[in-house]
Design a protein around this motif. Structure first.
Motif, PDB file in Angstrom:
ATOM      1  N   HIS A 140     -12.433  21.306 -57.269  1.00  0.00           N
ATOM      2  CA  HIS A 140     -12.547  21.751 -55.881  1.00  0.00           C
ATOM      3  C   HIS A 140     -13.661  21.002 -55.131  1.00  0.00           C
ATOM      4  CE1 HIS A 140     -12.566  24.554 -52.514  1.00  0.00           C
ATOM      5  NE2 HIS A 140     -13.871  24.688 -52.663  1.00  0.00           N
ATOM      6  N   TYR A 141     -14.886  21.015 -55.699  1.00  0.00           N
ATOM      7  CA  TYR A 141     -15.997  20.362 -54.985  1.00  0.00           C
ATOM      8  C   TYR A 141     -15.961  18.838 -55.129  1.00  0.00           C
ATOM      9  CZ  TYR A 141     -18.438  24.636 -53.693  1.00  0.00           C
ATOM     10  OH  TYR A 141     -18.770  25.834 -53.118  1.00  0.00           O
ATOM     11  N   ASN A 142     -15.568  18.356 -56.329  1.00  0.00           N
ATOM     12  CA  ASN A 142     -15.599  16.911 -56.553  1.00  0.00           C
ATOM     13  C   ASN A 142     -14.557  16.197 -55.688  1.00  0.00           C
ATOM     14  OD1 ASN A 142     -16.828  14.825 -58.608  1.00  0.00           O
ATOM     15  ND2 ASN A 142     -14.658  14.315 -58.472  1.00  0.00           N
ATOM     16  N   MET A 146     -13.891  17.113 -50.621  1.00  0.00           N
ATOM     17  CA  MET A 146     -14.174  15.762 -50.131  1.00  0.00           C
ATOM     18  C   MET A 146     -12.903  15.141 -49.537  1.00  0.00           C
ATOM     19  SD  MET A 146     -17.315  14.766 -50.476  1.00  0.00           S
ATOM     20  CE  MET A 146     -17.764  16.337 -49.820  1.00  0.00           C
ATOM     21  N   ASN A 147     -11.985  16.027 -49.142  1.00  0.00           N
ATOM     22  CA  ASN A 147     -10.757  15.576 -48.472  1.00  0.00           C
ATOM     23  C   ASN A 147      -9.811  14.828 -49.408  1.00  0.00           C
ATOM     24  OD1 ASN A 147      -9.353  15.769 -46.113  1.00  0.00           O
ATOM     25  ND2 ASN A 147     -10.156  13.852 -45.226  1.00  0.00           N
ATOM     26  N   LEU A 148      -9.849  15.185 -50.680  1.00  0.00           N
ATOM     27  CA  LEU A 148      -8.963  14.565 -51.657  1.00  0.00           C
ATOM     28  C   LEU A 148      -8.123  15.658 -52.326  1.00  0.00           C
ATOM     29  CD1 LEU A 148     -11.630  12.182 -53.064  1.00  0.00           C
ATOM     30  CD2 LEU A 148      -9.312  11.379 -52.736  1.00  0.00           C
ATOM     31  N   PRO A 149      -7.057  16.122 -51.654  1.00  0.00           N
ATOM     32  CA  PRO A 149      -6.229  17.140 -52.289  1.00  0.00           C
ATOM     33  C   PRO A 149      -5.591  16.621 -53.590  1.00  0.00           C
ATOM     34  CG  PRO A 149      -5.290  16.415 -50.194  1.00  0.00           C
ATOM     35  CD  PRO A 149      -6.607  15.730 -50.341  1.00  0.00           C
ATOM     36  N   LYS A 150      -4.978  17.538 -54.338  1.00  0.00           N
ATOM     37  CA  LYS A 150      -4.528  17.210 -55.709  1.00  0.00           C
ATOM     38  C   LYS A 150      -3.659  15.950 -55.808  1.00  0.00           C
ATOM     39  CE  LYS A 150      -5.811  20.354 -58.896  1.00  0.00           C
ATOM     40  NZ  LYS A 150      -6.416  21.519 -58.345  1.00  0.00           N
ATOM     41  N   ARG A 155      -7.385   9.469 -55.261  1.00  0.00           N
ATOM     42  CA  ARG A 155      -8.039   9.971 -56.481  1.00  0.00           C
ATOM     43  C   ARG A 155      -8.089   8.886 -57.553  1.00  0.00           C
ATOM     44  NH1 ARG A 155      -7.588  16.133 -58.320  1.00  0.00           N
ATOM     45  NH2 ARG A 155      -8.085  17.107 -56.354  1.00  0.00           N
ATOM     46  N   ASP A 156      -7.139   7.950 -57.465  1.00  0.00           N
ATOM     47  CA  ASP A 156      -7.113   6.849 -58.440  1.00  0.00           C
ATOM     48  C   ASP A 156      -8.331   5.932 -58.307  1.00  0.00           C
ATOM     49  OD1 ASP A 156      -4.759   7.830 -59.274  1.00  0.00           O
ATOM     50  OD2 ASP A 156      -3.492   6.272 -58.377  1.00  0.00           O
ATOM     51  N   MET A 157      -9.039   6.008 -57.154  1.00  0.00           N
ATOM     52  CA  MET A 157     -10.220   5.150 -56.988  1.00  0.00           C
ATOM     53  C   MET A 157     -11.319   5.551 -57.989  1.00  0.00           C
ATOM     54  SD  MET A 157     -10.405   5.155 -52.846  1.00  0.00           S
ATOM     55  CE  MET A 157     -11.919   4.270 -52.546  1.00  0.00           C
ATOM     56  N   PHE A 257     -13.408  10.724 -47.434  1.00  0.00           N
ATOM     57  CA  PHE A 257     -14.360  11.697 -46.879  1.00  0.00           C
ATOM     58  C   PHE A 257     -15.213  11.146 -45.744  1.00  0.00           C
ATOM     59  CE2 PHE A 257     -16.899   9.605 -50.128  1.00  0.00           C
ATOM     60  CZ  PHE A 257     -16.020   9.532 -51.219  1.00  0.00           C
ATOM     61  N   THR A 258     -15.028   9.868 -45.395  1.00  0.00           N
ATOM     62  CA  THR A 258     -15.769   9.317 -44.247  1.00  0.00           C
ATOM     63  C   THR A 258     -14.807   8.550 -43.346  1.00  0.00           C
ATOM     64  OG1 THR A 258     -16.374   7.471 -45.703  1.00  0.00           O
ATOM     65  CG2 THR A 258     -18.083   9.097 -45.254  1.00  0.00           C
ATOM     66  N   GLU A 259     -15.106   8.536 -42.058  1.00  0.00           N
ATOM     67  CA  GLU A 259     -14.277   7.792 -41.110  1.00  0.00           C
ATOM     68  C   GLU A 259     -15.125   7.449 -39.888  1.00  0.00           C
ATOM     69  OE1 GLU A 259     -11.319   6.488 -41.482  1.00  0.00           O
ATOM     70  OE2 GLU A 259     -11.476   5.694 -39.455  1.00  0.00           O
ATOM     71  N   PRO A 260     -15.416   6.194 -39.576  1.00  0.00           N
ATOM     72  CA  PRO A 260     -15.083   5.020 -40.390  1.00  0.00           C
ATOM     73  C   PRO A 260     -15.962   4.922 -41.655  1.00  0.00           C
ATOM     74  CG  PRO A 260     -16.403   4.389 -38.487  1.00  0.00           C
ATOM     75  CD  PRO A 260     -16.147   5.857 -38.349  1.00  0.00           C
ATOM     76  N   SER A 261     -15.529   4.029 -42.563  1.00  0.00           N
ATOM     77  CA  SER A 261     -16.257   3.846 -43.832  1.00  0.00           C
ATOM     78  C   SER A 261     -16.706   2.393 -43.979  1.00  0.00           C
ATOM     79  CB  SER A 261     -15.356   4.172 -45.020  1.00  0.00           C
ATOM     80  OG  SER A 261     -14.825   5.465 -44.919  1.00  0.00           O
ATOM     81  N   VAL A 262     -17.802   2.223 -44.699  1.00  0.00           N
ATOM     82  CA  VAL A 262     -18.285   0.849 -44.973  1.00  0.00           C
ATOM     83  C   VAL A 262     -18.746   0.747 -46.425  1.00  0.00           C
ATOM     84  CG1 VAL A 262     -19.098   0.245 -42.647  1.00  0.00           C
ATOM     85  CG2 VAL A 262     -20.630   1.469 -44.197  1.00  0.00           C
ATOM     86  N   GLU A 263     -18.807  -0.496 -46.891  1.00  0.00           N
ATOM     87  CA  GLU A 263     -19.478  -0.742 -48.165  1.00  0.00           C
ATOM     88  C   GLU A 263     -20.600  -1.734 -47.881  1.00  0.00           C
ATOM     89  OE1 GLU A 263     -16.687   0.003 -52.017  1.00  0.00           O
ATOM     90  OE2 GLU A 263     -15.931  -1.342 -50.492  1.00  0.00           O
TER      91      GLU A 263
END
Ligand code: FA5
Length: 347
Positions: A140-142, A146-150, A155-157, A257-263
């Motif tokens: 749930h929290y992980n 974090m906007n990653l439903p089942k 999730r593969d990341m 979980f972020t928008e926009p996102s950066v690395e």
């Protein structure tokens, strides 16, 4: 031989034995043998019953005198022997204070702990609080919060070590975001936190990937927080960590979980940007992911995205340590080889 003569002879013989005795045990034995109940003096005194009434007190007091003399001789000898024993043990126990002392091995914090504490200090200096999270987390929290439903493909990341369908060991420190956001009282001001800790992924270990590594999560939420705040904060922190001359780049990226996102990448310490095996021929090493907190993540934690905005980042201190010290294989940090670790002793 008269009783007096017998006693006289006995005294002379015993005095000789006393003076020749050279340890306390022998001396005690002489005392028991001569003056004890079964000893010769007692024996002589028993023979007094055959004496006349006049002789008895004379012989009796003579015997007592001899017993006292022997007792005294034993005491004197005892003192001499005790003093000798004390001197011998003092001589043996002498400490040579000029001998070199034993070398004490001093422990030191692991290099990763040192780097993490240094990064923590930078953020504490900028008004961030440090929050602790859980290494064993819920799905749930992980993920979900974090906007990653089942069924989310992203999730593969982060290939995950599951303990059960719902429990896992966290793949990132981001769940601490949700746990902190839902508790924060915004009437008391902005939320500014970092959360350092261990994370775990079913990654194949190589020079820059380990199945166990560290992250430092960062989160700022307030009214009017913008991407400019994120960029400015990261620039200040990166300069403090790597010095003003190291090159840094922000690359558009994707996190659910972020928008926009950066690395954020830092130029490779080994090749300086030309490309080598450490940076996989890109010239850059990725050290953090970041972005503006997704409105759905805020909503799930009970925060109105129309009123509040925020930025978040997840930094890899293992990679920071590699860049800092020119360590070309992350696995060195986890193998506990003292020849490696001793290079990073604190002064
Ligand atoms: C995340 O884990 C996101 N949670 C980061 C984040 C937080 C983004 C908040 C946006 C907002 P990522 O998987 O890219 O993202 O990992 C973040 C950092 O952890 C990487 O930049 C890298 O420095 C480090 N890292 C990732 N995988 C490994 C690994 N296997 N070994 C060592 N370091 C790693």
């Amino acid at each position: 031989m008269s009783l007096q003569t017998q006693l006289e002879v006995l005294k002379e013989e015993t005095l000789l034995k006393i003076n020749q005795s050279d340890d306390l045990k022998t001396l005690n034995q002489i005392r028991v043998e001569t003056l004890g109940k079964k000893g010769p003096i007692t024996e002589v005194l028993r023979g007094m019953k055959d004496l006349s009434a006049e002789e008895r007190p004379v012989v009796g007091s003579f015997a007592n005198e001899i017993r006292d003399q022997l007792n005294q001789a034993i005491e004197e000898r005892k003192e001499v022997l005790e003093a000798e024993a004390m001197n011998a043990s003092l001589a043996q126990e002498t400490i040579d204070v000029t001998l070199p002392g034993e070398q004490m091995t001093r422990g030191t914090r692991h290099i990763l702990s040192q780097v993490m504490e240094e990064i923590e200090d930078i953020f504490v200096g900028m008004g961030y609080q440090i929050v602790e999270g859980y290494e064993v987390e819920s799905d749930h929290y992980n993920f979900e919060r974090m906007n990653l439903p089942k069924d989310h493909p992203a999730r593969d990341m982060q290939d995950t070590f599951y303990i059960s369908d719902e429990i896992l060991i966290r793949t990132h420190t981001s769940p601490v975001q949700a746990r902190t956001m839902e508790k924060h009282d915004f009437s008391k001001g902005a939320l500014r936190m970092i959360s350092p800790g261990k994370v775990f992924r079913r990654d194949t270990d190589d020079a820059t990937h380990s199945h166990q590594f560290h992250q430092i999560e960062g989160l700022v939420i307030d009214k009017n927080i913008t991407m400019g705040d994120l960029k400015g904060t990261l620039e200040v922190v990166m300069k403090k960590m790597f010095g003003a001359d190291r090159k840094i780049r922000l690359r558009p990226s994707y996190f659910p979980f972020t928008e926009p996102s950066v690395e954020v990448d830092v130029s490779c310490f080994k090749c300086g940007g030309k490309g080598c095996n450490v940076c996989k021929h890109t010239g850059w090493i990725e050290i953090l992911g970041a972005g503006m907190v997704h409105p759905d993540v805020l909503k799930m934690s009970g925060i109105d995205p129309e009123e509040y905005t925020g930025f978040a980042f997840g930094l890899g201190p293992d990679r920071v340590a590699m860049l800092r010290y020119g360590v070309n294989d992350i696995r060195n940090f986890y193998q506990n080889d003292l020849r490696f670790l001793n290079q990073f002793k604190e002064q």
